[in-house]
Design an enzyme around this catalytic site. Structure first.
Site, PDB file in Angstrom:
ATOM      1  N   VAL A  11       0.777  -1.161   0.038  1.00 64.13           N
ATOM      2  CA  VAL A  11      -0.075   0.020  -0.200  1.00 64.13           C
ATOM      3  C   VAL A  11       0.845   1.194  -0.028  1.00 64.13           C
ATOM      4  O   VAL A  11       0.576   2.248  -0.880  1.00 64.13           O
ATOM      5  CB  VAL A  11      -0.680   0.129   1.358  1.00 64.13           C
ATOM      6  CG1 VAL A  11      -1.278   1.361   1.375  1.00 64.13           C
ATOM      7  CG2 VAL A  11      -2.030  -0.828   1.065  1.00 64.13           C
ATOM      8  N   CYS A 268      -5.517  -9.089   3.637  1.00 66.20           N
ATOM      9  CA  CYS A 268      -6.494  -8.184   4.141  1.00 66.20           C
ATOM     10  C   CYS A 268      -7.745  -8.657   4.344  1.00 66.20           C
ATOM     11  O   CYS A 268      -8.177  -8.714   5.646  1.00 66.20           O
ATOM     12  CB  CYS A 268      -6.716  -7.013   3.053  1.00 66.20           C
ATOM     13  SG  CYS A 268      -5.488  -5.908   2.870  1.00 66.20           S
TER      14      CYS A 268
END
Ligand code: NAD
Length: 441
Positions: A11, A268
Site C-alpha cells: 500500500v 486483508c
C-alpha cells in the site's frame, strides 16, 4: 504538497509512487534497510504491474525519494501517511503497535503543523489513539500545562486498491474516503486527491474507519455466499457459473465477488473480518453473520481437499501438481493464500507436491518445505496423479493441454477457481472437477 509515507509495502509504495505521479513531492520511509536499498537502486521489492516503471519515472523527475528515517521524512513533509502493517493478534484484534510506535516517533520529531493520515486498515477509534499518543509524546517545548502549542490533525483515508491492479485502482478509484475532524485536514486531503477527479466521501474518522472494515467484510460475505450456493449447486446438478451470471446481471447484486472457489485469502480479508468481529465483541455485539462467513471460507478449502481425496482414492504417496500459490493472480503475495493451506493439508496426508507459480515462487520457497519447485507449468505436471489449479493466472489458460496430458500419470484436474474450459478439457480426455458446477452433471 510535501508528503511522507511511513511503510513502503504494497500500500505505502503504491500510494507514494502514485501521489508523486500526480504531482506531489513524496518521501517513502521503511525500516527494512534491504527494502530501502532496493528502492534507491530503482528496484521494486514486490511484483505489482506497472509500479516499477512509474516509480523510476517519478524518481527521475525528483518527486520521489526513499529513506529509512522517520525523522528525515517528518522534517521534509507536512502530511504523513501511515501505511504500516496491522496484523491480527491471536484473539482476532488488530495489532496496532506499528501504528503506535510510528505515531510516537512522529511526535518526537515534529516541529511544525502535521496532518497524520491513517492509510492502514485500522479498527474504529484508532484515530483517537493516534491523537492521544502524539499529544503525550510531543516534546515539552510544545506544551504549556495541558495545552498543546503545536498544531496537528489526525485523519483517516482508507485504501481500497487491489493487489495485482494496484496502480490502476489507486489512479482510478470508485471513491476516496476522507475521515476528518477539522476543516484544515479536509482542505489538505481534498487538495492532495484533486488530480484524481473522483467522488469524495467526507465524514468523521470513526465512520471512515468503519467504511473500510464494512466494505471488506461485505465483499467476503459475497464470496462466502456464492461458495455456499456452489455447495448446493454441486448437490443438485446446477452450475454456479450460470447462477452467478443470472444473479449478477441484477444491478442491485452485481457480478463481482460472486466467484465460487477455494475461498478468499490474502493479507486483508481474513484479518479485516476477524478484526470487525472483534470490534463488535469489544462493544457488546455478536457479529454472527461474519463468523459464518469465516466458517464457510475455512470449510471451502477443507472440502476441496476432501474432494481430491474422494476422487484420488488415497492421497498418501500421490504426486500432485499445483498451479498457482499467490493469493490471487498478478501478485507475488502469498500471505494467507488459500493455496498455501491446501498444499499443507496435502502434505499432512503425505502427498508429494510439484508447484509452479508465475511470480510467487521466491515467497513460496520461504514458507513451504518439502515441495518440488518447478520452472514452468509443464514441469509441475510431470508424473502427477492430478493437477490442482489454485490461482487463476492467465498463463494457465494458454498452456498446451496435450503436453500436460502426456506429462501426467493420471489426467485428472481439480480447478479450485472455476477457471479452465471444462468442456474442452473433458473432450481432451481429462477428468475435470470444479466447484459448484454440478458434480452429478
Ligand atoms: P506490507 O507488509 O506490505 O507493508 C508494510 C511496510 O511497513 C513493510 O515494508 C515494513 O517493512 C514497513 N514497516 C514496518 N514497521 C515500520 C516502521 N516502524 N517504520 C517504517 N516502516 C515500517 O503491508 P501492506 O499490504 O502494504 O498493508 C499495510 C496496511 O494497509 C495494512 O493495514 C493493510 O491492512 C492495509 N491495506 C492493504 C491492502 C493490500 O492490498 N495489501 C489494501 C488496502 C489496505
Amino acid at each position: 504538497m510535501n508528503i511522507a509515507i511511513i511503510g513502503s509495502g504494497y500500500v505505502g509504495l503504491v500510494t507514494g509512487v502514485c501521489l508523486a505521479h500526480i504531482g506531489h513531492h513524496v518521501i517513502c520511509v521503511d525500516n527494512n534497510p534491504q527494502k530501502i536499498k532496493k528502492l534507491k537502486g530503482g528496484q521494486v521489492p514486490i511484483y505489482e504491474p506497472g509500479l516499477q516503471e512509474l516509480m523510476r519515472a517519478c524518481v527521475k523527475k525528483k518527486r520521489l525519494k526513499f529513506t529509512g528515517s522517520i525523522k528525515e521524512a517528518c522534517q521534509q513533509s507536512s502530511v504523513i501517511f501511515l501505511a504500516l502493517p496491522t496484523p491480527p493478534k491471536s484473539n482476532g484484534d488488530a495489532d496496532l503497535t506499528y501504528i503506535e510506535n510510528a505515531s510516537r516517533e512522529i511526535a518526537l520529531n515534529m516541529d511544525s503543523y502535521k496532518l497524520i493520515v491513517e492509510k492502514s486498515t485500522v479498527p474504529a477509534q484508532t484515530g483517537k489513539k493516534i491523537q492521544r499518543t502524539i499529544q503525550l509524546n510531543l516534546p515539552r517545548k510544545f506544551k504549556k500545562g495541558n495545552k498543546i502549542l503545536l498544531g496537528f490533525d489526525v485523519a483517516s483515508n482508507p485504501e481500497f486498491l487491489k493487489e495485482g491492479s494496484a496502480v490502476h485502482d489507486f489512479m482510478n478509484p470508485d471513491r476516496v474516503v476522507l475521515g476528518v475532524e477539522s476543516k484544515k485536514a479536509e482542505k489538505i486531503l481534498r487538495e492532495i486527491y484533486k488530480p484524481l477527479k473522483t467522488k469524495m466521501v467526507v465524514t468523521n474518522i470513526a465512520s471512515s474507519e468503519i467504511i473500510k472494515h464494512a466494505s471488506n467484510s461485505f465483499l467476503t460475505t459475497k464470496i462466502s455466499f456464492i461458495n455456499a450456493v456452489a455447495q448446493i449447486c454441486d448437490r443438485v446438478g446446477a452450475d454456479v457459473l450460470k447462477v452467478a451470471e443470472g444473479m449478477g446481471l441484477d444491478k442491485r447484486i452485481g457480478r463481482q465477488f460472486l466467484d465460487a472457489g477455494i475461498g478468499y485469502g490474502g493479507s486483508c480479508f481474513p484479518k479485516d473480518v476477524d478484526s470487525f468481529i472483534h470490534l463488535g465483541e469489544k462493544n457488546g455485539y455478536d457479529f454472527a453473520l461474519l463468523k459464518e462467513v469465516r466458517r464457510i471460507n475455512d470449510w471451502q478449502r477443507r472440502w476441496f481437499v476432501r474432494l481430491i481425496e474422494e476422487k484420488l482414492w488415497n492421497i498418501k504417496d500421490k504426486t500432485i501438481g499445483v498451479w498457482g500459490i499467490a493469493f490471487k493472480p498478478n501478485t507475488d503475495d502469498i500471505r494467507n493464500a488459500a493455496a498455501i493451506e491446501i498444499v499443507r493439508m496435502l502434505q499432512a496426508e503425505r502427498a508429494r507436491v510439484r508447484l509452479y507459480d508465475p511470480k510467487a515462487m521466491d515467497n513460496a520457497r520461504h514458507v513451504l518445505k518439502g515441495v518440488t519447485f518447478c520452472d514452468d507449468p509443464y514441469a509441475a505436471t510431470q508424473g502427477c496423479d492430478c493437477l490442482l489449479l489454485l490461482t487463476e493466472w492467465q498463463e494457465f489458460k494458454d498452456v498446451d493441454f496435450i503436453q500436460v496430458h502426456e506429462a501426467m500419470r493420471q489426467a485428472v484436474i481439480f480447478d479450485g477457481r472455476n477457471f479452465l474450459d471444462a468442456e474442452h478439457l473433458r473432450r481432451m480426455g481429462f477428468e475435470y472437477f470444479a466447484i459448484g458446477r454440478g458434480r452429478s452433471v
